[in-house]
Design a protein around this motif. Structure first.
Motif, PDB file in Angstrom:
ATOM      1  N   VAL A 134       0.860  -1.189   0.000  1.00 30.67           N
ATOM      2  CA  VAL A 134       0.000   0.000   0.000  1.00 30.67           C
ATOM      3  C   VAL A 134       0.891   1.233   0.000  1.00 30.67           C
ATOM      4  O   VAL A 134       1.804   1.351   0.828  1.00 30.67           O
ATOM      5  N   PHE A 135       0.599   2.178  -0.931  1.00 32.89           N
ATOM      6  CA  PHE A 135       1.402   3.394  -1.072  1.00 32.89           C
ATOM      7  C   PHE A 135       0.528   4.637  -0.896  1.00 32.89           C
ATOM      8  O   PHE A 135      -0.648   4.638  -1.274  1.00 32.89           O
ATOM      9  N   ASP A 136       1.140   5.664  -0.349  1.00 34.93           N
ATOM     10  CA  ASP A 136       0.538   6.995  -0.340  1.00 34.93           C
ATOM     11  C   ASP A 136       0.927   7.675  -1.658  1.00 34.93           C
ATOM     12  O   ASP A 136       2.109   7.737  -2.001  1.00 34.93           O
ATOM     13  N   VAL A 137      -0.059   8.189  -2.393  1.00 41.64           N
ATOM     14  CA  VAL A 137       0.228   8.758  -3.714  1.00 41.64           C
ATOM     15  C   VAL A 137       1.122   9.990  -3.639  1.00 41.64           C
ATOM     16  O   VAL A 137       1.753  10.365  -4.632  1.00 41.64           O
TER      17      VAL A 137
ATOM     18  N   ILE B 277       2.651  -5.268   3.035  1.00 40.76           N
ATOM     19  CA  ILE B 277       3.458  -4.175   3.554  1.00 40.76           C
ATOM     20  C   ILE B 277       2.705  -2.870   3.347  1.00 40.76           C
ATOM     21  O   ILE B 277       2.212  -2.606   2.251  1.00 40.76           O
ATOM     22  N   ASN B 278       2.598  -2.074   4.397  1.00 41.50           N
ATOM     23  CA  ASN B 278       1.873  -0.805   4.335  1.00 41.50           C
ATOM     24  C   ASN B 278       2.891   0.329   4.335  1.00 41.50           C
ATOM     25  O   ASN B 278       3.429   0.703   5.383  1.00 41.50           O
ATOM     26  N   LEU B 279       3.162   0.876   3.163  1.00 43.52           N
ATOM     27  CA  LEU B 279       4.147   1.935   3.000  1.00 43.52           C
ATOM     28  C   LEU B 279       3.534   3.328   3.041  1.00 43.52           C
ATOM     29  O   LEU B 279       4.217   4.313   2.796  1.00 43.52           O
ATOM     30  N   SER B 280       2.245   3.389   3.339  1.00 47.03           N
ATOM     31  CA  SER B 280       1.589   4.691   3.452  1.00 47.03           C
ATOM     32  C   SER B 280       1.716   5.281   4.852  1.00 47.03           C
ATOM     33  O   SER B 280       1.403   6.446   5.072  1.00 47.03           O
ATOM     34  N   VAL B 281       2.188   4.460   5.809  1.00 42.98           N
ATOM     35  CA  VAL B 281       2.384   4.924   7.184  1.00 42.98           C
ATOM     36  C   VAL B 281       3.762   5.558   7.290  1.00 42.98           C
ATOM     37  O   VAL B 281       4.766   4.981   6.854  1.00 42.98           O
ATOM     38  N   SER B 282       3.833   6.748   7.885  1.00 47.95           N
ATOM     39  CA  SER B 282       5.099   7.480   7.916  1.00 47.95           C
ATOM     40  C   SER B 282       5.979   7.106   9.102  1.00 47.95           C
ATOM     41  O   SER B 282       7.202   7.097   8.992  1.00 47.95           O
ATOM     42  N   ASN B 283       5.382   6.794  10.241  1.00 47.16           N
ATOM     43  CA  ASN B 283       6.183   6.553  11.449  1.00 47.16           C
ATOM     44  C   ASN B 283       6.857   5.189  11.444  1.00 47.16           C
ATOM     45  O   ASN B 283       7.977   5.032  11.915  1.00 47.16           O
ATOM     46  N   ASN B 284       6.157   4.174  10.953  1.00 48.60           N
ATOM     47  CA  ASN B 284       6.741   2.839  10.883  1.00 48.60           C
ATOM     48  C   ASN B 284       6.226   2.149   9.632  1.00 48.60           C
ATOM     49  O   ASN B 284       5.448   2.733   8.866  1.00 48.60           O
ATOM     50  N   VAL B 285       6.673   0.933   9.439  1.00 46.79           N
ATOM     51  CA  VAL B 285       6.271   0.181   8.244  1.00 46.79           C
ATOM     52  C   VAL B 285       5.686  -1.150   8.691  1.00 46.79           C
ATOM     53  O   VAL B 285       6.441  -2.104   8.954  1.00 46.79           O
TER      54      VAL B 285
ATOM     55  N   LEU C  27       9.416   7.786  -1.893  1.00 49.17           N
ATOM     56  CA  LEU C  27       9.834   7.352  -0.567  1.00 49.17           C
ATOM     57  C   LEU C  27       9.330   5.938  -0.273  1.00 49.17           C
ATOM     58  O   LEU C  27      10.067   5.108   0.277  1.00 49.17           O
ATOM     59  N   GLY C  28       8.082   5.657  -0.636  1.00 50.60           N
ATOM     60  CA  GLY C  28       7.528   4.326  -0.394  1.00 50.60           C
ATOM     61  C   GLY C  28       8.300   3.247  -1.123  1.00 50.60           C
ATOM     62  O   GLY C  28       8.593   2.188  -0.554  1.00 50.60           O
ATOM     63  N   LEU C  29       8.675   3.499  -2.384  1.00 50.85           N
ATOM     64  CA  LEU C  29       9.435   2.502  -3.141  1.00 50.85           C
ATOM     65  C   LEU C  29      10.835   2.325  -2.567  1.00 50.85           C
ATOM     66  O   LEU C  29      11.372   1.209  -2.551  1.00 50.85           O
ATOM     67  N   ALA C  30      11.441   3.426  -2.100  1.00 47.53           N
ATOM     68  CA  ALA C  30      12.769   3.313  -1.490  1.00 47.53           C
ATOM     69  C   ALA C  30      12.712   2.462  -0.218  1.00 47.53           C
ATOM     70  O   ALA C  30      13.590   1.617   0.032  1.00 47.53           O
ATOM     71  N   ARG C  31      11.664   2.640   0.580  1.00 43.44           N
ATOM     72  CA  ARG C  31      11.517   1.826   1.796  1.00 43.44           C
ATOM     73  C   ARG C  31      11.247   0.366   1.445  1.00 43.44           C
ATOM     74  O   ARG C  31      11.738  -0.561   2.105  1.00 43.44           O
ATOM     75  N   TRP C  32      10.470   0.154   0.396  1.00 43.92           N
ATOM     76  CA  TRP C  32      10.198  -1.220  -0.049  1.00 43.92           C
ATOM     77  C   TRP C  32      11.493  -1.899  -0.481  1.00 43.92           C
ATOM     78  O   TRP C  32      11.731  -3.073  -0.183  1.00 43.92           O
ATOM     79  N   GLU C  33      12.339  -1.166  -1.233  1.00 41.54           N
ATOM     80  CA  GLU C  33      13.622  -1.735  -1.659  1.00 41.54           C
ATOM     81  C   GLU C  33      14.459  -2.149  -0.461  1.00 41.54           C
ATOM     82  O   GLU C  33      15.063  -3.231  -0.454  1.00 41.54           O
ATOM     83  N   ALA C  34      14.493  -1.280   0.559  1.00 41.30           N
ATOM     84  CA  ALA C  34      15.293  -1.594   1.743  1.00 41.30           C
ATOM     85  C   ALA C  34      14.755  -2.828   2.463  1.00 41.30           C
ATOM     86  O   ALA C  34      15.524  -3.715   2.876  1.00 41.30           O
ATOM     87  N   ILE C  35      13.437  -2.908   2.612  1.00 39.83           N
ATOM     88  CA  ILE C  35      12.838  -4.062   3.297  1.00 39.83           C
ATOM     89  C   ILE C  35      12.995  -5.321   2.458  1.00 39.83           C
ATOM     90  O   ILE C  35      13.216  -6.415   2.987  1.00 39.83           O
ATOM     91  N   TYR C  36      12.902  -5.170   1.141  1.00 37.27           N
ATOM     92  CA  TYR C  36      13.087  -6.334   0.263  1.00 37.27           C
ATOM     93  C   TYR C  36      14.505  -6.876   0.388  1.00 37.27           C
ATOM     94  O   TYR C  36      14.718  -8.100   0.454  1.00 37.27           O
ATOM     95  N   ALA C  37      15.500  -5.979   0.441  1.00 32.39           N
ATOM     96  CA  ALA C  37      16.888  -6.414   0.611  1.00 32.39           C
ATOM     97  C   ALA C  37      17.069  -7.105   1.956  1.00 32.39           C
ATOM     98  O   ALA C  37      17.768  -8.130   2.061  1.00 32.39           O
ATOM     99  N   TYR C  38      16.449  -6.582   2.993  1.00 32.46           N
ATOM    100  CA  TYR C  38      16.538  -7.195   4.325  1.00 32.46           C
ATOM    101  C   TYR C  38      15.888  -8.582   4.317  1.00 32.46           C
ATOM    102  O   TYR C  38      16.452  -9.542   4.855  1.00 32.46           O
ATOM    103  N   SER C  39      14.709  -8.698   3.720  1.00 37.32           N
ATOM    104  CA  SER C  39      14.013  -9.984   3.712  1.00 37.32           C
ATOM    105  C   SER C  39      14.783 -11.035   2.930  1.00 37.32           C
ATOM    106  O   SER C  39      14.779 -12.217   3.277  1.00 37.32           O
ATOM    107  N   THR C  40      15.470 -10.602   1.870  1.00 37.27           N
ATOM    108  CA  THR C  40      16.277 -11.555   1.094  1.00 37.27           C
ATOM    109  C   THR C  40      17.431 -12.090   1.927  1.00 37.27           C
ATOM    110  O   THR C  40      17.741 -13.289   1.897  1.00 37.27           O
ATOM    111  N   GLY C  41      18.064 -11.200   2.686  1.00 35.42           N
ATOM    112  CA  GLY C  41      19.168 -11.634   3.540  1.00 35.42           C
ATOM    113  C   GLY C  41      18.712 -12.534   4.665  1.00 35.42           C
ATOM    114  O   GLY C  41      19.452 -13.434   5.095  1.00 35.42           O
TER     115      GLY C  41
END
Length: 323
Positions: free
Chosen positions: A256-259, A286-294, A264-278
């Motif tokens: 879920v993204f905030d328009v 994944i809710n990327l529309s929330v600013s305080n946490n993910v 920013l949402g895609l950048a956070r997704w990339e970071a979480i995707y890299a973490y999940s792969t490791g």
């Protein structure tokens, strides 16, 4: 001698100011009348010469060019870009090789007909003297597949779902499998755009100006530029909720993204995707529309699924034994 002077004075005619004004007005009218008459004569001569020359030129072209065997079309050079069918374009041109005259072809009409095909974006038609017609066709590249409900005009309760395609600029295309040869839209793994509230937003052969659709196109462009584009393909982009975009992927991830913060949402997704792969974990939602946490929901690992399955079997056995 005195009589001559008297006669001369009698010949001089005195006029009043009113008469002089009338005389000047009459002279002005006569002068403008002559000017208008001369201009009309000049225009008549020019028009006559034009039509006479045009008729003569048409007759000359008819005798020396339009019926000249040297300008008979002997080849049609069709170059296609974007996967459209060359044979289909040739059929659509309807130019008879060995019969039609190259100079007599109406290139504007041919180009207009091709421009009426929604899957074609850019068309170039030109003559190559003496006997070749050169045509270049650039096809639009669809990026989204959409389904809209079209009601039956005779029965508003009945209808059918029809497919539309969008290119990167938001141009709405209708499917035309005859024009596509290798990369038919039906065969392409295009993401589906869902949540379009009004079918009038997607009018064929026009650019879609809807704000939510424009945001979806922007999101798709940003997604293709991300580092994990080739690892997980988009299957659906939902824009039913105003202000949000819900993306679903081939690996069954829902994001879920905030328009207003797509980058920013895609950048956070990339970071979480890299973490999940490791960590050898898989994202489920994944809710990327929330600013305080993910907020992230992980897919259970095979070991966890096995433990859950065993636990469920044990509960079932105990429940049966208790009865």
């Amino acid at each position: 001698m005195f009589n001559k002077r008297k006669n001369a004075k009698e010949k001089v005619k005195l006029s009043t100011p009113e008469e002089e004004a009338k005389e000047q007005k009459r002279r002005r009218i006569n002068r403008w009348s002559w000017r208008i008459a001369l201009w009309m004569l000049f225009l008549a001569i020019v028009v006559s010469v034009y039509f006479l020359g045009k008729t003569t030129l048409d007759l000359l072209l008819e005798k020396t060019v339009y019926t000249n065997q040297m300008f008979t079309v002997r080849s049609v050079d069709v170059r296609v870009f974007g996967g459209v069918s060359k044979e289909r374009v040739l059929e659509f041109l309807d130019v008879k090789i060995g019969e039609d005259n190259l100079m007599a072809l109406d290139l504007r009409r041919i180009k207009t007909r091709l421009e009426g095909v929604s899957v074609l974006e850019k068309i170039s038609v030109e003559r190559v003297i003496p006997d070749t017609l050169k045509v270049q066709v650039y096809a639009r590249v669809p990026v989204f597949r959409c389904y809209v409900w079209e009601a039956d005009p005779m029965n508003l309760n009945a209808g059918q779902w029809v497919v539309r395609y969008l290119d990167d600029s938001g141009f709405v295309m209708v499917p035309d499998e005859l024009f596509y040869e290798v990369h038919a839209p039906e065969r392409l793994l295009l993401p589906t755009l869902t949540g379009v509230a009004d079918k009038n937003v997607l009018i064929p052969n026009r650019y879609c100006k809807d704000q939510q659709v424009s945001r979806a196109l922007k999101f798709l462009r940003l997604y293709k530029e991300s580092s994990f584009f080739g690892f997980d393909d988009l299957t659906e982009v939902n824009i039913s909720e105003l202000g949000f975009i819900i993306a679903r992927t081939a690996q069954h991830v829902e994001a879920v993204f905030d328009v207003n913060s797509l980058e920013l949402g895609l950048a956070r997704w990339e970071a979480i995707y890299a973490y999940s792969t490791g960590q050898e974990q898989k994202i489920k939602t994944i809710n990327l529309s929330v600013s305080n946490n993910v907020p992230v929901v992980w897919e259970p690992s095979p070991a966890q699924e096995d433990r859950n399955s065993r636990s469920n079997r044990v509960r079932g056995v105990r429940s049966t034994g208790g009865r």
